[in-house]
Design a protein around this motif. Structure first.
Motif, PDB file in Angstrom:
ATOM      1  N   TRP A 133       0.868  -1.187   0.000  1.00  0.00           N
ATOM      2  CA  TRP A 133       0.000   0.000   0.000  1.00  0.00           C
ATOM      3  C   TRP A 133       0.904   1.237   0.000  1.00  0.00           C
ATOM      4  CZ3 TRP A 133      -5.162  -0.011  -0.751  1.00  0.00           C
ATOM      5  CH2 TRP A 133      -5.868   1.175  -0.515  1.00  0.00           C
ATOM      6  N   ARG A 134       1.495   1.511  -1.173  1.00  0.00           N
ATOM      7  CA  ARG A 134       2.521   2.546  -1.259  1.00  0.00           C
ATOM      8  C   ARG A 134       2.687   2.992  -2.703  1.00  0.00           C
ATOM      9  NH1 ARG A 134       9.019   2.297  -1.544  1.00  0.00           N
ATOM     10  NH2 ARG A 134       8.519   0.703  -3.090  1.00  0.00           N
ATOM     11  N   TYR A 208       2.607   6.722   1.621  1.00  0.00           N
ATOM     12  CA  TYR A 208       1.674   5.694   2.083  1.00  0.00           C
ATOM     13  C   TYR A 208       0.322   6.351   2.347  1.00  0.00           C
ATOM     14  CZ  TYR A 208       6.161   3.385   3.015  1.00  0.00           C
ATOM     15  OH  TYR A 208       7.422   2.853   2.910  1.00  0.00           O
ATOM     16  N   CYS A 211      -5.369   4.114   4.564  1.00  0.00           N
ATOM     17  CA  CYS A 211      -5.875   2.819   4.107  1.00  0.00           C
ATOM     18  C   CYS A 211      -7.167   2.482   4.847  1.00  0.00           C
ATOM     19  CB  CYS A 211      -4.824   1.731   4.369  1.00  0.00           C
ATOM     20  SG  CYS A 211      -5.333   0.077   3.891  1.00  0.00           S
ATOM     21  N   PRO A 214      -6.340  -0.978   7.438  1.00  0.00           N
ATOM     22  CA  PRO A 214      -4.894  -1.113   7.665  1.00  0.00           C
ATOM     23  C   PRO A 214      -4.496  -2.448   8.276  1.00  0.00           C
ATOM     24  CG  PRO A 214      -5.870   0.439   9.223  1.00  0.00           C
ATOM     25  CD  PRO A 214      -6.909   0.157   8.191  1.00  0.00           C
ATOM     26  N   THR A 217      -3.275  -4.859   5.443  1.00  0.00           N
ATOM     27  CA  THR A 217      -2.263  -4.458   4.469  1.00  0.00           C
ATOM     28  C   THR A 217      -0.905  -4.212   5.116  1.00  0.00           C
ATOM     29  OG1 THR A 217      -2.752  -2.099   4.730  1.00  0.00           O
ATOM     30  CG2 THR A 217      -4.031  -3.312   3.073  1.00  0.00           C
ATOM     31  N   GLY A 219       2.357  -1.346   4.182  1.00  0.00           N
ATOM     32  CA  GLY A 219       2.850  -0.307   3.296  1.00  0.00           C
ATOM     33  C   GLY A 219       4.071  -0.789   2.533  1.00  0.00           C
ATOM     34  N   GLY A 239       5.084   4.495  11.441  1.00  0.00           N
ATOM     35  CA  GLY A 239       4.620   3.308  10.733  1.00  0.00           C
ATOM     36  C   GLY A 239       5.752   2.374  10.349  1.00  0.00           C
ATOM     37  N   THR A 283       0.409   0.504   7.808  1.00  0.00           N
ATOM     38  CA  THR A 283      -0.437   1.599   7.338  1.00  0.00           C
ATOM     39  C   THR A 283      -1.386   2.050   8.431  1.00  0.00           C
ATOM     40  OG1 THR A 283      -2.096   0.053   6.460  1.00  0.00           O
ATOM     41  CG2 THR A 283      -0.306   0.705   4.974  1.00  0.00           C
ATOM     42  N   ASN A 284      -2.114   3.131   8.156  1.00  0.00           N
ATOM     43  CA  ASN A 284      -3.137   3.586   9.095  1.00  0.00           C
ATOM     44  C   ASN A 284      -4.295   4.178   8.305  1.00  0.00           C
ATOM     45  OD1 ASN A 284      -3.261   6.803   9.465  1.00  0.00           O
ATOM     46  ND2 ASN A 284      -1.151   6.208   8.958  1.00  0.00           N
TER      47      ASN A 284
END
Length: 342
Positions: A133-134, A208, A211, A214, A217, A219, A239, A283-284
């Motif tokens: 997720w990046r 990032y 999300c 999170p 996933t 990052g 993160g 991620t967050n």
């Protein structure tokens, strides 16, 4: 690398209610942490080393950090704080203020791994691999023969100048750190740098986006870096995690410090006395996170071998190591473990 024919970027998925299935990690690699929740009070903290200290304390502290962690923060590092802040500001502006069409005009070559430019699939070994997720922008900065600022964004009149100055400052700091790390092992100051040779430097800005799920996933998946040493700055979101004694430890952002991450070739050169750091990014749901990683690696034709005897790792030509890394995928430290002599 980018999948052929696709122009999908993670940032374009912001606002979706669910994570697309290609980003969902298997159960065994998902995080249990929620960024922003203070559940890490009992965790150890990454070492912080003041490079302005006099005497023998710096090599001693570096040696301990390299043995115990493979990663540490440095302060009083000599890089202008204003430059660190401007690099972060301009990097964020590219992702958040430029239109997608403008960003895609700098898209990576979809047929070449780790090509220069704007992308989202740098670490992907195959089309079946779970995606990070990046999004990122990768700059080729050293040697100077690789540096072509015309390939870098020009939405701001000083972006290219700042990246070039940042490259030179990181290069100088990486050389200084490798000298100190060599001395901490009782080796000549130039030992590790000589073993790596001329730095091939890339600067990768990672973005990032928030999300929606999170917990499903990553990052950036778990890996150790391929090359010599990585210097990283990040924003205040948090993160990044490093693996310490089998447990993931959150690297709390430290304003204006630079994070030093030992990479695989330094582990080989030090014959395993100092280990490369396994790390990942989580991620967050609320805030975008940004980091800037500067990689200092050998040239592809450089053969790297232990400087200490008896050797625990077989010599390896760095280009072969990179090819293996991209073919097999990172997955922790399986690539460097393959070099261990029985």
């Amino acid at each position: 690398m980018e999948a052929v024919g696709t122009q999908i970027r993670v940032q374009s998925l912001v606002g979706e209610e669910a994570v697309p299935p290609q980003y969902v990690q298997p159960l065994e690699t998902r995080t249990q942490r929620v960024v922003g929740c203070r559940d890490d009070n009992d965790e150890p903290s990454l070492p912080v080393i003041d490079l302005s200290d006099n005497g023998d304390s710096v090599p001693e502290q570096l040696g301990r950090a390299c043995r115990d962690w493979g990663a540490f923060h440095v302060i009083s590092h000599g890089v202008p704080v204003e430059l660190l802040r401007e690099m972060r500001r301009l990097s964020r502006s590219f992702f958040e203020d430029c239109a997608m069409d403008q960003k895609l005009s700098y898209a990576c070559d979809p047929t070449s791994p780790a090509s220069e430019g704007y992308g989202s699939r740098m670490l992907v070994a195959s089309n079946d691999t779970v995606l990070d997720w990046r999004d990122y922008f990768d700059h080729h900065t050293l040697p100077l023969s690789r540096r072509d600022p015309s390939k870098w964004p020009h939405f701001s009149p000083n972006y290219r100048k700042v990246v070039a100055e940042y490259s030179d400052q990181m290069n100088a700091l990486a050389e200084k750190l490798l000298c100190l790390i060599s001395e901490s092992l009782g080796l000549p100051a130039s030992c590790i740098k000589d073993a790596i040779g001329e730095f091939y430097q890339n600067i990768t800005v990672s973005y990032y986006p928030p999300c929606p799920q999170p917990e499903l996933t990553l990052g950036l998946q778990s890996h150790s870096d391929m090359g010599g040493v990585t210097l990283l700055i990040q924003d205040d979101v948090g993160g990044l995690e490093v693996l310490k004694d089998g447990k993931w430890v959150l690297v709390n952002p430290l304003s204006d410090a630079i994070l030093v991450i030992l990479a695989d070739q330094t582990e080989v050169i030090t014959n395993g006395q100092y280990k490369s750091s396994v790390h990942r990014a989580i991620t967050n749901a609320k805030k975008a996170r940004l980091s800037v990683a500067t990689f200092h690696d050998p040239g592809k034709t450089k053969t790297v071998s232990p400087a200490l005897k008896p050797p625990k790792y077989r010599p390896v030509m760095y280009g072969d190591y990179v090819s293996s890394w991209y073919t097999k995928g990172p997955e922790g430290k399986r690539n460097i473990d393959a070099l261990l002599l029985q």
